[in-house]
Design a protein around this motif. Structure first.
Motif, PDB file in Angstrom:
ATOM      1  N   SER A 241      31.804  54.976  54.783  1.00 24.05           N
ATOM      2  CA  SER A 241      32.657  56.082  55.367  1.00 24.05           C
ATOM      3  C   SER A 241      33.178  56.539  54.071  1.00 24.05           C
ATOM      4  O   SER A 241      33.604  55.823  53.229  1.00 24.05           O
ATOM      5  CB  SER A 241      33.346  55.973  56.644  1.00 24.05           C
ATOM      6  OG  SER A 241      34.667  55.435  55.872  1.00 24.05           O
ATOM      7  N   GLN A 243      36.402  56.910  53.594  1.00 29.76           N
ATOM      8  CA  GLN A 243      37.784  56.608  54.102  1.00 29.76           C
ATOM      9  C   GLN A 243      38.611  56.705  52.936  1.00 29.76           C
ATOM     10  O   GLN A 243      39.568  57.422  53.104  1.00 29.76           O
ATOM     11  CB  GLN A 243      37.744  55.003  54.785  1.00 29.76           C
ATOM     12  CG  GLN A 243      38.985  54.505  55.165  1.00 29.76           C
ATOM     13  CD  GLN A 243      39.609  55.618  56.137  1.00 29.76           C
ATOM     14  OE1 GLN A 243      38.849  55.916  57.159  1.00 29.76           O
ATOM     15  NE2 GLN A 243      40.864  55.760  56.153  1.00 29.76           N
ATOM     16  N   LYS A 246      39.063  60.502  51.601  1.00 29.19           N
ATOM     17  CA  LYS A 246      39.707  61.308  52.769  1.00 29.19           C
ATOM     18  C   LYS A 246      41.244  61.238  52.628  1.00 29.19           C
ATOM     19  O   LYS A 246      42.163  61.872  52.474  1.00 29.19           O
ATOM     20  CB  LYS A 246      39.287  61.137  54.084  1.00 29.19           C
ATOM     21  CG  LYS A 246      39.170  60.230  55.011  1.00 29.19           C
ATOM     22  CD  LYS A 246      38.904  60.563  56.402  1.00 29.19           C
ATOM     23  CE  LYS A 246      38.906  59.529  57.196  1.00 29.19           C
ATOM     24  NZ  LYS A 246      38.363  59.594  58.577  1.00 29.19           N
ATOM     25  N   ARG A 265      25.531  51.877  56.342  1.00 26.56           N
ATOM     26  CA  ARG A 265      25.836  50.545  56.579  1.00 26.56           C
ATOM     27  C   ARG A 265      24.579  49.399  56.710  1.00 26.56           C
ATOM     28  O   ARG A 265      23.816  49.934  57.477  1.00 26.56           O
ATOM     29  CB  ARG A 265      26.867  50.387  57.820  1.00 26.56           C
ATOM     30  CG  ARG A 265      27.912  51.190  57.558  1.00 26.56           C
ATOM     31  CD  ARG A 265      28.949  51.133  58.828  1.00 26.56           C
ATOM     32  NE  ARG A 265      29.909  52.126  58.485  1.00 26.56           N
ATOM     33  CZ  ARG A 265      30.889  52.467  59.385  1.00 26.56           C
ATOM     34  NH1 ARG A 265      30.965  51.735  60.510  1.00 26.56           N
ATOM     35  NH2 ARG A 265      31.845  53.317  59.262  1.00 26.56           N
ATOM     36  N   GLN A 279      29.045  61.027  60.517  1.00 28.72           N
ATOM     37  CA  GLN A 279      30.311  61.109  61.261  1.00 28.72           C
ATOM     38  C   GLN A 279      30.807  62.489  61.217  1.00 28.72           C
ATOM     39  O   GLN A 279      30.579  63.256  60.159  1.00 28.72           O
ATOM     40  CB  GLN A 279      31.229  60.106  60.788  1.00 28.72           C
ATOM     41  CG  GLN A 279      30.891  58.792  60.790  1.00 28.72           C
ATOM     42  CD  GLN A 279      31.998  58.054  60.222  1.00 28.72           C
ATOM     43  OE1 GLN A 279      32.815  58.215  59.474  1.00 28.72           O
ATOM     44  NE2 GLN A 279      32.181  56.554  60.811  1.00 28.72           N
ATOM     45  N   ASP A 281      34.065  63.614  60.271  1.00 27.65           N
ATOM     46  CA  ASP A 281      34.961  62.923  59.556  1.00 27.65           C
ATOM     47  C   ASP A 281      36.387  63.610  59.121  1.00 27.65           C
ATOM     48  O   ASP A 281      36.141  64.737  58.812  1.00 27.65           O
ATOM     49  CB  ASP A 281      34.417  62.295  58.214  1.00 27.65           C
ATOM     50  CG  ASP A 281      35.341  61.042  57.663  1.00 27.65           C
ATOM     51  OD1 ASP A 281      35.956  60.195  58.595  1.00 27.65           O
ATOM     52  OD2 ASP A 281      35.591  60.869  56.501  1.00 27.65           O
ATOM     53  N   HIS A 500      40.052  47.289  62.445  1.00 31.15           N
ATOM     54  CA  HIS A 500      39.545  48.366  62.040  1.00 31.15           C
ATOM     55  C   HIS A 500      39.265  48.456  60.668  1.00 31.15           C
ATOM     56  O   HIS A 500      38.245  48.137  60.156  1.00 31.15           O
ATOM     57  CB  HIS A 500      40.694  49.533  62.372  1.00 31.15           C
ATOM     58  CG  HIS A 500      39.808  51.071  62.489  1.00 31.15           C
ATOM     59  ND1 HIS A 500      38.594  51.343  62.869  1.00 31.15           N
ATOM     60  CD2 HIS A 500      40.234  52.050  61.878  1.00 31.15           C
ATOM     61  CE1 HIS A 500      38.447  52.467  62.595  1.00 31.15           C
ATOM     62  NE2 HIS A 500      39.447  53.002  61.912  1.00 31.15           N
ATOM     63  N   HIS A 501      40.193  48.839  59.696  1.00 28.71           N
ATOM     64  CA  HIS A 501      39.754  48.649  58.283  1.00 28.71           C
ATOM     65  C   HIS A 501      41.293  48.533  57.665  1.00 28.71           C
ATOM     66  O   HIS A 501      42.214  48.847  58.376  1.00 28.71           O
ATOM     67  CB  HIS A 501      39.152  49.990  57.731  1.00 28.71           C
ATOM     68  CG  HIS A 501      39.803  50.953  58.020  1.00 28.71           C
ATOM     69  ND1 HIS A 501      40.906  51.679  57.659  1.00 28.71           N
ATOM     70  CD2 HIS A 501      39.186  52.242  58.468  1.00 28.71           C
ATOM     71  CE1 HIS A 501      41.280  52.692  57.993  1.00 28.71           C
ATOM     72  NE2 HIS A 501      40.142  53.283  58.475  1.00 28.71           N
ATOM     73  N   GLY A 537      36.717  56.649  66.124  1.00 29.75           N
ATOM     74  CA  GLY A 537      37.822  55.758  65.947  1.00 29.75           C
ATOM     75  C   GLY A 537      38.473  55.953  64.641  1.00 29.75           C
ATOM     76  O   GLY A 537      38.031  56.786  64.023  1.00 29.75           O
ATOM     77  N   GLY A 538      39.951  55.635  64.734  1.00 28.49           N
ATOM     78  CA  GLY A 538      40.533  55.972  63.685  1.00 28.49           C
ATOM     79  C   GLY A 538      42.043  55.422  63.724  1.00 28.49           C
ATOM     80  O   GLY A 538      42.446  54.432  64.411  1.00 28.49           O
ATOM     81  N   SER A 539      42.864  55.863  62.676  1.00 26.29           N
ATOM     82  CA  SER A 539      44.132  55.262  62.760  1.00 26.29           C
ATOM     83  C   SER A 539      44.995  56.188  62.036  1.00 26.29           C
ATOM     84  O   SER A 539      44.840  56.882  61.233  1.00 26.29           O
ATOM     85  CB  SER A 539      44.181  53.892  62.124  1.00 26.29           C
ATOM     86  OG  SER A 539      43.561  53.800  60.753  1.00 26.29           O
ATOM     87  N   ARG A 541      47.486  55.940  58.671  1.00 23.11           N
ATOM     88  CA  ARG A 541      47.158  54.941  57.717  1.00 23.11           C
ATOM     89  C   ARG A 541      48.530  54.404  57.081  1.00 23.11           C
ATOM     90  O   ARG A 541      49.779  55.060  57.279  1.00 23.11           O
ATOM     91  CB  ARG A 541      46.548  55.679  56.628  1.00 23.11           C
ATOM     92  CG  ARG A 541      45.440  56.723  57.042  1.00 23.11           C
ATOM     93  CD  ARG A 541      44.169  56.062  57.658  1.00 23.11           C
ATOM     94  NE  ARG A 541      43.316  57.097  58.115  1.00 23.11           N
ATOM     95  CZ  ARG A 541      42.264  56.930  58.848  1.00 23.11           C
ATOM     96  NH1 ARG A 541      42.079  55.819  59.533  1.00 23.11           N
ATOM     97  NH2 ARG A 541      41.438  57.946  59.097  1.00 23.11           N
ATOM     98  N   GLY A 579      43.834  59.857  60.695  1.00 18.83           N
ATOM     99  CA  GLY A 579      42.465  60.478  60.846  1.00 18.83           C
ATOM    100  C   GLY A 579      41.666  59.722  61.657  1.00 18.83           C
ATOM    101  O   GLY A 579      42.323  58.704  62.135  1.00 18.83           O
ATOM    102  N   ILE A 580      40.484  60.127  61.911  1.00 21.58           N
ATOM    103  CA  ILE A 580      39.387  59.537  62.842  1.00 21.58           C
ATOM    104  C   ILE A 580      38.132  59.992  62.468  1.00 21.58           C
ATOM    105  O   ILE A 580      37.832  61.110  61.502  1.00 21.58           O
ATOM    106  CB  ILE A 580      39.786  60.136  64.382  1.00 21.58           C
ATOM    107  CG1 ILE A 580      39.091  59.255  65.307  1.00 21.58           C
ATOM    108  CG2 ILE A 580      39.577  61.772  64.220  1.00 21.58           C
ATOM    109  CD1 ILE A 580      39.583  59.756  66.794  1.00 21.58           C
ATOM    110  N   ALA A 581      37.108  59.395  62.938  1.00 22.55           N
ATOM    111  CA  ALA A 581      35.802  59.801  62.563  1.00 22.55           C
ATOM    112  C   ALA A 581      35.172  59.726  64.120  1.00 22.55           C
ATOM    113  O   ALA A 581      34.953  58.628  64.668  1.00 22.55           O
ATOM    114  CB  ALA A 581      35.130  58.935  61.610  1.00 22.55           C
TER     115      ALA A 581
HETATM  116  N1  ASP Z   1      36.488  55.654  58.437  1.00 22.49           N
HETATM  117  C1  ASP Z   1      36.655  55.079  59.861  1.00 22.49           C
HETATM  118  C2  ASP Z   1      35.285  54.563  60.346  1.00 22.49           C
HETATM  119  O1  ASP Z   1      34.198  54.892  59.658  1.00 22.49           O
HETATM  120  C3  ASP Z   1      37.291  55.985  60.714  1.00 22.49           C
HETATM  121  C4  ASP Z   1      38.793  56.177  60.426  1.00 22.49           C
HETATM  122  O2  ASP Z   1      39.487  55.538  60.178  1.00 22.49           O
HETATM  123  O3  ASP Z   1      39.114  57.434  60.035  1.00 22.49           O
HETATM  124  O4  ASP Z   1      35.581  53.737  61.253  1.00 22.49           O
END
Ligand code: ASP
Length: 653
Positions: A241, A243, A246, A265, A279, A281, A500-501, A537-539, A541, A579-581
């Motif tokens: 992504s 991520q 952005k 992926r 996405q 994004d 999440h990440h 999903g997003g968060s 940061r 953010g979110i995607a």
């Molecule tokens: N990059 C994240 C994902 O692909 C989304 C995000 O956290 O904005 O799930």
């Protein structure tokens, strides 16, 4: 307004006989006509035609028109039905001697040949109108015709969308795209994306920025595809992504970013996943969770097809813990009940062995779901297969309990439950006479996950018997929040991985636990769920380099060198951001009601990751690999055989 052309477009899509196509046509027109503020698109500018086939009505009577399209039907060498993206129109094949050459062209051309005809729009003779066909009041009296390109014998009939295998459809995707369903899905997708752009860029000042697809390895997360480079031993990776980009755009002061982003992926065969997908994004500076949620609710409301019913906002939200406890999953389908209930206290003094056993353990619980009218609809073999599923996949026992003890088929255990704890159970589960309770015991998460699966399984079974549990016209959005920041690694449960990440910020009230009990820290991660599918999903940061380094290095044991650019950037005045995607393919799939995400992607891969049309991925001759300093290490016969003996579980489609 679209309203001038889309009703035509879409009603035109209806075949005289095709009910689905009619519904599709009506639905697309309604979806799109009311919701756009654009002026009427000019559909016949720059091209050989004067009009589209599907747009012609009585208001065009007497007009000289030129149409281009595919031959859909021919009847008795008198009528021909011509189709383009906007619909169907009937063409009268001239019968008089002077037009013999026109007749020959139109009668000799095979079905699906592409032709250009010119003629006059005339009324159909009284009684011959076709009310099911949007152009059914008129027909075209042809004067000239040209065969633009004949069509060979087709591998399948374009109109019989349902009757061909998906593998065949994917092999001849360019023909499959001619079907009403694919036209509808892709056009609806395009309209939704257009509305999203309009909302984000024009109404809220977002900037559409393209980010690279040739990038480098990212630690954690999904497996990435690698691309060789000319430098020996060096590879690009395709981003899972945008991520990092952005976030870097926020450091760069872009403030509000969005992109219709392609993500990659390499996750192997999964039935409803694609190795490359799209996405929506999004990233914003100076925002909190509430801000992101309101933005997305507004975005979906604005871009939602009007005939799919209004999108009610704000969407309800549920914590991760609640979702797991009540639905056994982090993506609950909230269109129906059958929630998981903890009934441990009812069974504190039970005599039943496996319940006693479970409750004697420190994490032991007894849980149940109630299947309304289950006694009426579930057969004995259904219950058997439910129990087998629980045993095979969860190593758990499931006990079906019927209110009428005589229905507890030869099960002394269930009878005992009804006798001893019957009243407590009935009260807690709010049991009615025809209901069935499925009861299991064990550790909280395990018991909930199992019942969550059985809940969906039973919903499928009840629906297969005609009980409507999940209204297909209902769109039930849900925010799931307060996820844990970390989960135990699947392969090495002693180590942690990001839920999440690794860029997700911890929940402010749990930061103190980061150094002591990191597994208890909740995160500022949110997921958007629609009808039981995760659609986004997003968060918020981490914008503090030191905290980011600590999480990567100390807690996740990642190689921070791979992310030194990001860590450095955070140190140069990175704004707080989040953010979110949104997963566009899945979202459009749910909106259109398509059976698979492949049906809303123009050229999807098969579930094994192959392009069945071009046969990608393909071999490359060794000399073409030389510049990249790579060589194929061919599997041995034994390895090949082993792989073919263990084919993926899902049928190729
Ligand atoms: N990059 C994240 C994902 O692909 C989304 C995000 O956290 O904005 O799930």
């Amino acid at each position: 307004m679209f309203s001038r052309w889309l009703p035509g477009l879409n009603r035109g899509l209806a075949t005289p006989t095709g009910r689905i196509a009619q519904l599709v046509g009506r639905s697309l027109s309604r979806s799109l006509q009311l919701s756009s503020r654009w002026s009427v698109p000019e559909l016949s500018s720059f091209v050989a035609r004067t009009n589209t086939c599907g747009e012609l009505r009585s208001s065009h009577l007497g007009q000289e028109v030129t149409l281009c399209g595919w031959i859909q039907y021919r009847r008795q060498n008198i009528f021909l039905v011509l189709r383009d993206f906007q619909g169907l129109v009937q063409v009268l094949i001239p019968q008089d001697e002077s037009a013999a050459s026109v007749k020959k062209i139109l009668c000799d051309a095979p079905m699906e040949s592409v032709v250009q005809v010119s003629g006059t729009v005339v009324s159909r003779p009284p009684g011959q109108e076709n009310p099911k066909m949007p152009t059914g009041d008129i027909e075209i009296k042809v004067k000239t015709a040209e065969l633009l390109n004949p069509c060979k014998k087709l591998p399948f009939e374009i109109k019989d969308f349902m009757k061909k295998t998906e593998a065949l459809r994917l092999q001849y995707r360019y023909l499959d795209l001619r079907s009403f369903q694919m036209q509808y899905n892709l056009r609806l997708r395009s309209q939704m994306v257009m509305k999203m752009r309009e909302y984000l860029c024009n109404l809220h000042g977002f900037v559409d920025v393209e980010t690279p697809t040739l990038f480098k390895r990212t630690p954690g997360g999904a497996k990435e595809f690698v691309i060789p480079s000319r430098e020996p031993g060096k590879f690009y990776s395709l981003p899972q992504s945008p991520q990092q980009f952005k976030q870097l755009l926020m450091v760069g002061g872009l403030d509000r970013y969005f992109q219709v982003a392609r993500c990659y992926r390499d996750e192997g065969s999964r039935p409803d996943r694609q190795p490359e997908f799209t996405q929506i994004d999004i990233e914003m500076s100076f925002v909190d969770q509430t801000g992101i949620r309101s933005l997305i609710e507004g975005l979906l409301q604005y871009s939602w097809p009007s005939d799919k019913g209004p999108v009610g906002v704000p969407f309800p939200s549920m914590t991760f813990a609640e979702a797991l406890a009540s639905y056994g999953t982090d993506k609950p389908d909230t269109r129906f009940g059958m929630k998981i209930v903890d009934i441990s206290d009812v069974f504190r003094n039970t005599e039943v062995g496996f319940l006693q056993d479970a409750l004697s353990k420190p994490q032991g619980t007894v849980k149940a779901i109630r299947i309304p009218e289950g006694a009426k609809y579930l057969k004995r073999k259904d219950i058997e297969s439910i129990r087998k599923f629980a045993a095979d996949h969860f190593d758990q026992e499931v006990l079906p309990v019927f209110l009428k003890a005589n229905r507890n088929w030869n099960s002394p255990v269930a009878k005992l439950v009804m006798e001893e704890q019957g009243l407590g159970l009935i009260r807690r589960m709010e049991n009615q006479e025809e209901d069935v309770v499925l009861l299991t015991a064990g550790e909280h998460k395990r018991a909930c996950s199992l019942l969550g699966k059985l809940r969906l399984e039973c919903a499928d079974l009840l629906e297969a018997r005609g009980v409507l549990l999940r209204d297909p016209a209902l769109f039930s959005f849900l925010w799931v929040v307060d996820f844990p920041l970390f989960l135990p690694k699947e392969e090495k449960p002693g180590e942690l991985e990001s839920a999440h990440h690794p860029f997700t910020a911890p929940h402010p009230s749990d930061i103190h636990l980061l150094h002591t009990e990191p597994e208890k820290v909740r995160s500022q991660h949110y997921d958007l769920v629609l009808n039981g599918s995760e659609v986004g999903g997003g968060s918020i940061r981490i914008h503090d380099a030191q905290l980011q380094r600590y999480i990567l290095e100390t807690l996740l044991k990642e190689d921070v060198k791979l992310l030194s650019h990001l860590l450095q950037a955070l140190d140069y005045g990175a704004p707080p951001h989040g953010g979110i995607a949104l997963g566009l393919d899945r979202l459009v799939c749910l909106v259109t009601g398509a059976p698979s995400i492949r049906d809303v992607i123009a050229f999807p891969k098969s579930f094994r990751g192959q392009d069945l049309m071009s046969d990608a991925p393909d071999f490359i001759p060794p000399e073409d690999l030389k510049p990249y300093h790579i060589q194929v290490s061919w599997p041995t016969d034994a390895e090949t055989e082993k792989n073919s003996l263990n084919p993926p579980h899902h049928p190729e489609s």
